[in-house]
Motif scaffolding. Structure first.
Motif, PDB file in Angstrom:
ATOM      1  N   MET A 438     -18.045   0.644 -33.598  1.00  0.00           N
ATOM      2  CA  MET A 438     -18.471   0.493 -34.986  1.00  0.00           C
ATOM      3  C   MET A 438     -18.726  -0.968 -35.327  1.00  0.00           C
ATOM      4  SD  MET A 438     -16.346   1.143 -38.495  1.00  0.00           S
ATOM      5  CE  MET A 438     -15.604  -0.482 -38.266  1.00  0.00           C
ATOM      6  N   SER A 439     -17.841  -1.860 -34.858  1.00  0.00           N
ATOM      7  CA  SER A 439     -17.994  -3.277 -35.147  1.00  0.00           C
ATOM      8  C   SER A 439     -19.260  -3.845 -34.508  1.00  0.00           C
ATOM      9  CB  SER A 439     -16.763  -4.052 -34.644  1.00  0.00           C
ATOM     10  OG  SER A 439     -15.580  -3.553 -35.236  1.00  0.00           O
ATOM     11  N   VAL A 440     -19.513  -3.442 -33.257  1.00  0.00           N
ATOM     12  CA  VAL A 440     -20.720  -3.922 -32.575  1.00  0.00           C
ATOM     13  C   VAL A 440     -21.969  -3.400 -33.272  1.00  0.00           C
ATOM     14  CG1 VAL A 440     -21.999  -3.888 -30.400  1.00  0.00           C
ATOM     15  CG2 VAL A 440     -19.510  -4.100 -30.370  1.00  0.00           C
ATOM     16  N   ALA A 441     -21.943  -2.126 -33.675  1.00  0.00           N
ATOM     17  CA  ALA A 441     -23.094  -1.548 -34.373  1.00  0.00           C
ATOM     18  C   ALA A 441     -23.315  -2.230 -35.719  1.00  0.00           C
ATOM     19  CB  ALA A 441     -22.887  -0.048 -34.565  1.00  0.00           C
ATOM     20  N   ALA A 442     -22.237  -2.537 -36.422  1.00  0.00           N
ATOM     21  CA  ALA A 442     -22.374  -3.234 -37.705  1.00  0.00           C
ATOM     22  C   ALA A 442     -23.009  -4.607 -37.512  1.00  0.00           C
ATOM     23  CB  ALA A 442     -21.005  -3.367 -38.372  1.00  0.00           C
ATOM     24  N   PHE A 443     -22.652  -5.298 -36.434  1.00  0.00           N
ATOM     25  CA  PHE A 443     -23.302  -6.580 -36.126  1.00  0.00           C
ATOM     26  C   PHE A 443     -24.790  -6.372 -35.857  1.00  0.00           C
ATOM     27  CE2 PHE A 443     -24.525  -9.764 -32.858  1.00  0.00           C
ATOM     28  CZ  PHE A 443     -24.447 -10.893 -33.660  1.00  0.00           C
ATOM     29  N   GLY A 444     -25.120  -5.222 -35.256  1.00  0.00           N
ATOM     30  CA  GLY A 444     -26.522  -4.919 -34.999  1.00  0.00           C
ATOM     31  C   GLY A 444     -27.340  -4.824 -36.275  1.00  0.00           C
ATOM     32  N   THR A 445     -26.715  -4.388 -37.392  1.00  0.00           N
ATOM     33  CA  THR A 445     -27.449  -4.331 -38.659  1.00  0.00           C
ATOM     34  C   THR A 445     -27.861  -5.726 -39.113  1.00  0.00           C
ATOM     35  OG1 THR A 445     -25.433  -4.422 -40.000  1.00  0.00           O
ATOM     36  CG2 THR A 445     -26.222  -2.239 -39.348  1.00  0.00           C
ATOM     37  N   LEU A 446     -27.045  -6.733 -38.821  1.00  0.00           N
ATOM     38  CA  LEU A 446     -27.404  -8.115 -39.172  1.00  0.00           C
ATOM     39  C   LEU A 446     -28.590  -8.584 -38.343  1.00  0.00           C
ATOM     40  CD1 LEU A 446     -23.818  -9.693 -39.405  1.00  0.00           C
ATOM     41  CD2 LEU A 446     -25.235  -8.761 -41.254  1.00  0.00           C
ATOM     42  N   LEU A 447     -28.584  -8.256 -37.050  1.00  0.00           N
ATOM     43  CA  LEU A 447     -29.713  -8.628 -36.197  1.00  0.00           C
ATOM     44  C   LEU A 447     -30.999  -7.923 -36.652  1.00  0.00           C
ATOM     45  CD1 LEU A 447     -28.019  -8.465 -32.664  1.00  0.00           C
ATOM     46  CD2 LEU A 447     -28.436 -10.484 -34.075  1.00  0.00           C
ATOM     47  N   THR A 448     -30.850  -6.658 -37.085  1.00  0.00           N
ATOM     48  CA  THR A 448     -32.014  -5.924 -37.578  1.00  0.00           C
ATOM     49  C   THR A 448     -32.612  -6.607 -38.793  1.00  0.00           C
ATOM     50  OG1 THR A 448     -31.068  -3.834 -36.778  1.00  0.00           O
ATOM     51  CG2 THR A 448     -32.812  -3.687 -38.443  1.00  0.00           C
ATOM     52  N   ALA A 449     -31.755  -7.008 -39.725  1.00  0.00           N
ATOM     53  CA  ALA A 449     -32.242  -7.719 -40.914  1.00  0.00           C
ATOM     54  C   ALA A 449     -32.934  -9.017 -40.518  1.00  0.00           C
ATOM     55  CB  ALA A 449     -31.079  -7.997 -41.858  1.00  0.00           C
ATOM     56  N   ALA A 450     -32.399  -9.698 -39.525  1.00  0.00           N
ATOM     57  CA  ALA A 450     -32.968 -10.991 -39.116  1.00  0.00           C
ATOM     58  C   ALA A 450     -34.391 -10.841 -38.603  1.00  0.00           C
ATOM     59  CB  ALA A 450     -32.076 -11.624 -38.050  1.00  0.00           C
ATOM     60  N   TYR A 451     -34.621  -9.911 -37.663  1.00  0.00           N
ATOM     61  CA  TYR A 451     -35.971  -9.845 -37.086  1.00  0.00           C
ATOM     62  C   TYR A 451     -36.982  -9.262 -38.066  1.00  0.00           C
ATOM     63  CZ  TYR A 451     -35.359  -4.852 -35.700  1.00  0.00           C
ATOM     64  OH  TYR A 451     -35.159  -3.494 -35.675  1.00  0.00           O
ATOM     65  N   LEU A 452     -36.562  -8.335 -38.924  1.00  0.00           N
ATOM     66  CA  LEU A 452     -37.518  -7.778 -39.882  1.00  0.00           C
ATOM     67  C   LEU A 452     -37.909  -8.798 -40.945  1.00  0.00           C
ATOM     68  CD1 LEU A 452     -36.117  -4.147 -40.214  1.00  0.00           C
ATOM     69  CD2 LEU A 452     -38.354  -4.807 -39.333  1.00  0.00           C
ATOM     70  N   LEU A 453     -36.966  -9.610 -41.377  1.00  0.00           N
ATOM     71  CA  LEU A 453     -37.298 -10.656 -42.352  1.00  0.00           C
ATOM     72  C   LEU A 453     -38.191 -11.729 -41.726  1.00  0.00           C
ATOM     73  CD1 LEU A 453     -33.878 -11.000 -44.229  1.00  0.00           C
ATOM     74  CD2 LEU A 453     -35.987  -9.911 -45.043  1.00  0.00           C
ATOM     75  N   ILE A 454     -37.978 -12.004 -40.441  1.00  0.00           N
ATOM     76  CA  ILE A 454     -38.862 -12.958 -39.748  1.00  0.00           C
ATOM     77  C   ILE A 454     -40.285 -12.402 -39.694  1.00  0.00           C
ATOM     78  CG2 ILE A 454     -39.380 -13.973 -37.493  1.00  0.00           C
ATOM     79  CD1 ILE A 454     -36.351 -14.224 -37.040  1.00  0.00           C
ATOM     80  N   VAL A 455     -40.409 -11.111 -39.405  1.00  0.00           N
ATOM     81  CA  VAL A 455     -41.735 -10.491 -39.357  1.00  0.00           C
ATOM     82  C   VAL A 455     -42.422 -10.572 -40.717  1.00  0.00           C
ATOM     83  CG1 VAL A 455     -42.937  -8.272 -39.138  1.00  0.00           C
ATOM     84  CG2 VAL A 455     -41.266  -8.958 -37.418  1.00  0.00           C
ATOM     85  N   VAL A 456     -41.697 -10.254 -41.777  1.00  0.00           N
ATOM     86  CA  VAL A 456     -42.284 -10.319 -43.122  1.00  0.00           C
ATOM     87  C   VAL A 456     -42.717 -11.730 -43.453  1.00  0.00           C
ATOM     88  CG1 VAL A 456     -41.768 -10.064 -45.581  1.00  0.00           C
ATOM     89  CG2 VAL A 456     -41.051  -8.289 -43.975  1.00  0.00           C
ATOM     90  N   ARG A 457     -41.877 -12.711 -43.140  1.00  0.00           N
ATOM     91  CA  ARG A 457     -42.229 -14.104 -43.444  1.00  0.00           C
ATOM     92  C   ARG A 457     -43.476 -14.534 -42.678  1.00  0.00           C
ATOM     93  NH1 ARG A 457     -41.182 -18.605 -40.737  1.00  0.00           N
ATOM     94  NH2 ARG A 457     -39.601 -17.634 -39.428  1.00  0.00           N
ATOM     95  N   ARG A 458     -43.563 -14.150 -41.400  1.00  0.00           N
ATOM     96  CA  ARG A 458     -44.678 -14.622 -40.581  1.00  0.00           C
ATOM     97  C   ARG A 458     -45.991 -13.896 -40.891  1.00  0.00           C
ATOM     98  NH1 ARG A 458     -43.925 -15.082 -34.480  1.00  0.00           N
ATOM     99  NH2 ARG A 458     -45.466 -16.726 -34.808  1.00  0.00           N
ATOM    100  N   VAL A 459     -45.916 -12.614 -41.222  1.00  0.00           N
ATOM    101  CA  VAL A 459     -47.139 -11.848 -41.431  1.00  0.00           C
ATOM    102  C   VAL A 459     -47.599 -11.880 -42.893  1.00  0.00           C
ATOM    103  CG1 VAL A 459     -48.176  -9.541 -41.273  1.00  0.00           C
ATOM    104  CG2 VAL A 459     -46.636 -10.343 -39.483  1.00  0.00           C
ATOM    105  N   CYS A 460     -46.652 -11.839 -43.812  1.00  0.00           N
ATOM    106  CA  CYS A 460     -47.019 -11.708 -45.228  1.00  0.00           C
ATOM    107  C   CYS A 460     -47.192 -13.047 -45.937  1.00  0.00           C
ATOM    108  CB  CYS A 460     -45.977 -10.876 -45.968  1.00  0.00           C
ATOM    109  SG  CYS A 460     -45.877  -9.174 -45.385  1.00  0.00           S
TER     110      CYS A 460
END
Length: 516
Positions: A438-460
């Protein structure tokens, strides 16, 4: 209701045959190509309407009960029956399949992918729809396998004939991986049927593994689980997915992510959890470990693709994100608790809506710029969608924040419930191990937010003054195809009880060995 479910499963096949025939005089429109594309929209629209009528007539007070059932002997020597039925687990997946297929047909009517005859394209889409709907509606192990395999050939041709660069290699990789997994799965299904004396999934779920020894259950879960894990896809059996998504046409990617991946996780819930509980109990910690490895791996792969200078393909990035999101689904299933399994089923639907929308949007960006390369899109003359196509940029940002699990949108509830399931797993499973998962998966949610926000910043984001020519914003047909997905993402996020009220009683019954 009984006739309606049989119609929903069989009608796309009839429509596929009709698509290959010459259009009747007076229905050709401006060209035969237009007529067959209109035929695809009509047939998928009728199937969607029939599915909605089925959902409206469903007894919502008893969602754990199999409804609209058909049970006809097909191969008496093997006791194989044409057994159809739906409950609160399968109904949402049936509606999701019909909706996404209709939206893909509508989108293709206005934006047909480059390739051979539209007749073959529409026929393949309809065969794919029939196989997927059948997978979620059949209640016989042999029929489940046949429906499970039925979708492979149309998806292979959609990638190989209407795909982009490297489409032949991607199509071969897709078909070889899934076929090899299916061969192993068939052995497991036959083992269960022969040892228990029946292939009926309802009878097997009610028996709850009591007619199977623990060793038979372990072997069956290993064999069937491998086939289902390939289709899900579970790390490390996922490597066919990024290539398939990158090469597939837009509608192929939408159906692959939004519908086909759900067939694997549905098999875990419908077959393995109730039929072989001892075997699932044995493998649950390993399934959870692979699930969280997929969450972290998928997120790190996306971060690497999003990094400037990496020449990352946006479609490939969304494909790797699916590996992470489906990891949460597998983690919820591995917890073997009502909370976790409900979270897995909710995450299934949410992923279909959100990732389907993402692939539509990425396909639109690629059509406008001729590339999905992130470095090109983020360059000085790149996308800058907020300034050049604000509605397209806003929709892409909306889909991205929905995918990262923002509370109030559909992506939040499934992942949260899966984590809650891992926090308190089923009796007999190691709680310290699942707390670690559960702890590792919860950390994965932070990584998910990181790459999606990078995509939005770079494309939009970015300057638009150096751009030599404007690009088209959201067109009317795109708005029609994308709005239902965005609206349902908000509805499921704000009112999760609509979906959980269907799935929870059915899950409770399934885990209790067929007892409500």
């Amino acid at each position: 209701m009984q006739f309606l479910l049989a119609f929903v499963v069989a009608a796309p096949l009839i429509g596929a045959v009709a698509a290959l025939l010459p259009a009747p005089p007076g229905l050709k429109g401006r060209s035969p190509d237009q007529a067959v594309l209109r035929h695809g929209v009509t047939v998928t629209g009728v199937i969607l309407l029939a599915t909605l009528v089925l959902a409206a007539g469903f007894d919502h007070d008893h969602p754990s009960k199999m409804q609209a059932t058909t049970d006809i002997s097909w191969i008496p020597a093997l006791d194989v029956r044409i057994h159809l039925g739906i409950d609160g687990i399968s109904l949402p997946l049936l509606v999701l399949t019909a909706l996404l297929t209709f939206l893909c047909a509508l989108y293709s009517y206005f934006k047909m992918p480059a390739g051979p005859s539209p007749k073959a394209f529409v026929a393949l889409i309809l065969v794919l729809e029939s196989g997927t709907l059948a997978t979620f509606a059949v209640l016989d192990l042999i029929l489940f396998f046949l429906a499970f395999e039925m979708v492979l050939i149309p998806m292979y041709f959609l990638i190989a004939r209407w795909g982009g660069a490297q489409r032949q290699a991607a199509a071969w990789k897709f078909i070889l991986y899934t076929l090899l997994g299916s061969v192993v799965m068939l052995l497991g299904l036959l083992l269960i049927g022969l040892k228990s004396g029946t292939f009926d999934m309802v009878a097997l779920a009610t028996d709850n593994g009591r007619g199977l020894t623990s060793s038979v259950q372990v072997i069956a879960v290993l064999a069937i689980g491998i086939g289902l894990a390939v289709k899900t896809p579970m790390w490390p059996l996922h490597s066919w997915l990024p290539d398939a998504h990158t090469a597939a046409p837009t509608v192929g990617s939408v159906l692959l992510a939004g519908v086909l991946l759900k067939m694997g996780t549905y098999g875990f819930v419908r077959i393995l959890l109730p039929v072989a509980p001892d075997g699932m109990h044995t493998f649950a910690p390993y399934l959870a470990a692979f699930a969280v490895a997929g969450i972290i791996y998928g997120s790190l792969a996306c971060l690497a693709l999003a990094r400037p200078g990496s020449k990352g393909d946006l479609k490939r990035l969304i494909a790797y994100s699916s590996v992470g999101h489906m990891g949460f689904v597998l983690l919820g299933i591995a917890s073997m608790t009502p909370t976790g399994v409900n979270g897995a089923l909710f995450a299934n639907i949410a992923h279909g809506l959100i990732t389907g929308l993402l692939f539509f949007l990425v396909g639109a960006v690629k059509d406008r710029h001729g590339t999905a390369d992130l470095d090109t899109l983020a360059g000085a003359t790149g996308a800058a969608l907020y300034g050049r196509a604000p509605r397209l940029g806003g929709l892409l940002a909306f889909a991205a924040i929905a995918s990262l699990g923002l509370p109030g949108l559909a992506g939040f509830w499934g992942e949260m419930l899966a984590l809650f399931g891992a926090f308190d797993p089923a009796e007999g499973l190691s709680r310290p191990a699942f707390l670690t998962f559960m702890s590792v998966a919860a950390f994965g949610t932070l990584l998910t937010a990181a790459y999606l926000l990078i995509v939005v910043r770079r494309v939009c984001m970015g300057a638009t003054r150096d751009e030599p020519q404007p690009i088209a914003d959201v067109q009317s047909y795109e708005f029609a195809a994308w709005t239902p997905l965005a609206a349902l993402t908000v509805l499921a996020g704000l009112w999760p009880a609509v979906l959980l009220g269907l799935t929870d009683p059915a899950v409770q019954k399934l885990l209790a060995g067929g007892k409500s």
